[in-house]
Design a protein around this motif. Structure first.
Motif, PDB file in Angstrom:
ATOM      1  N   HIS A 208     -39.190 -20.965  56.104  1.00 28.15           N
ATOM      2  CA  HIS A 208     -38.883 -22.615  56.476  1.00 28.15           C
ATOM      3  C   HIS A 208     -37.352 -22.195  57.099  1.00 28.15           C
ATOM      4  O   HIS A 208     -37.889 -23.249  58.342  1.00 28.15           O
ATOM      5  N   HIS A 212     -36.629 -23.691  60.808  1.00 29.11           N
ATOM      6  CA  HIS A 212     -35.643 -24.169  61.493  1.00 29.11           C
ATOM      7  C   HIS A 212     -34.684 -23.292  62.398  1.00 29.11           C
ATOM      8  O   HIS A 212     -35.006 -23.837  63.630  1.00 29.11           O
ATOM      9  N   HIS A 218     -38.200 -30.817  60.311  1.00 29.70           N
ATOM     10  CA  HIS A 218     -39.006 -31.151  59.396  1.00 29.70           C
ATOM     11  C   HIS A 218     -40.264 -31.873  59.982  1.00 29.70           C
ATOM     12  O   HIS A 218     -40.175 -32.564  60.661  1.00 29.70           O
TER      13      HIS A 218
HETATM   14 ZN   LIG Z   1     -36.001 -28.396  56.095  1.00 32.60          ZN
END
Ligand SMILES: [Zn+2]
Length: 252
Positions: A208, A212, A218
């Motif tokens: 995750h 990013h 998100h």
């Molecule tokens: Zn995040």
């Protein structure tokens, strides 16, 4: 009366130390600012130059690309590694599988070894970090200095720049943090690495945060890798192509 009754020596040394610290802190802050600016510039340039590749990806043509990854485990004040390299492996393997299956991207080590333990104790500022504005502010201080001194170098003018994941003791209020394109590093904490959030029982926080770093924001869908709490590991076509368009994800 002895001469040292007078001694301004301790004071003088303290004074010069303080002046030295001030300039060294100022130097680190400037270095942080220069690096963030450079990262934003190279990210924008790479994305612009990669526009044809992005469009080709969106129509379903996505030849394999590469992402270089380094994972560095910090040591605490007593010199103890926060995690073993073996325990970090499932989260790294999950990231490799997700980016391989869904983005046609091979995650490669920088040099021979992907996961390493740093040799010396890290400063508390780097062991316990914040996120969002805190992380941004800390990037100009001792934490940012430590991360910049240790993150993987490589690539050319920002192209094919590796992403470094630092395994820290705590990301306050979270389990991981990325400043997106501002920095080449992300942080993931021990609790996040111990939390088997993906459906197959492997922690998804590392994948995750790396996503990013490669520009993905998100997403609301719990099946999606970019939903903050999970458990999903899926990525949509836009996410796949935007991820592949990052300066960290390249053909060379
Ligand atoms: Zn995040």
């Amino acid at each position: 009366m002895e001469a040292e009754a007078f001694v301004p020596e301790g004071f003088a040394m303290g004074f010069f130390d303080s002046v030295g610290d001030f300039f060294s802190d100022a130097y680190d802050a400037v270095r942080g600012g220069v690096e963030e600016t450079w990262n934003i510039f190279t990210e924008a340039a790479n994305r612009l130059l990669g526009l044809p590749d992005l469009l080709v990806c969106l129509v379903g043509i996505h030849p394999r690309k590469k992402l270089r990854l380094r994972v560095l485990i910090l040591r605490d004040e007593h010199g103890r590694a926060l995690m073993s390299e073996r325990d970090v492996l499932p989260a790294v393997e999950l990231a490799k599988d997700v980016f391989d299956d869904q983005c046609e991207v091979d995650v490669l080590a920088v040099g021979d070894i992907m996961i390493r333990t740093l040799p010396d104790s890290a400063p508390v500022a780097a062991l316990e970090v914040g996120c969002t504005w805190d992380a941004w502010w800390e990037d100009f201080g001792a934490a940012g200095q430590y991360f910049r001194d240790n993150h993987a170098s490589g690539g050319f003018l920002g192209y094919a720049r590796p992403v470094t994941v630092f395994i820290v003791r705590e990301v306050r209020g979270r389990t991981g943090c990325s400043l997106g394109p501002l920095t080449d590093y992300v942080t993931v904490d021990v609790a996040g690495m111990a939390n088997p959030t993906a459906p197959d029982g492997r922690p998804r926080i590392l994948a995750h945060e790396v996503a990013h770093a490669c520009g993905l924001p998100h997403d609301d869908d719990p099946n999606n890798l970019m939903e903050p709490n999970g458990p999903g590991t899926a990525l949509g076509i836009w996410q796949e192509c935007f991820f592949r368009n990052s300066r960290h994800v390249t053909y060379l």
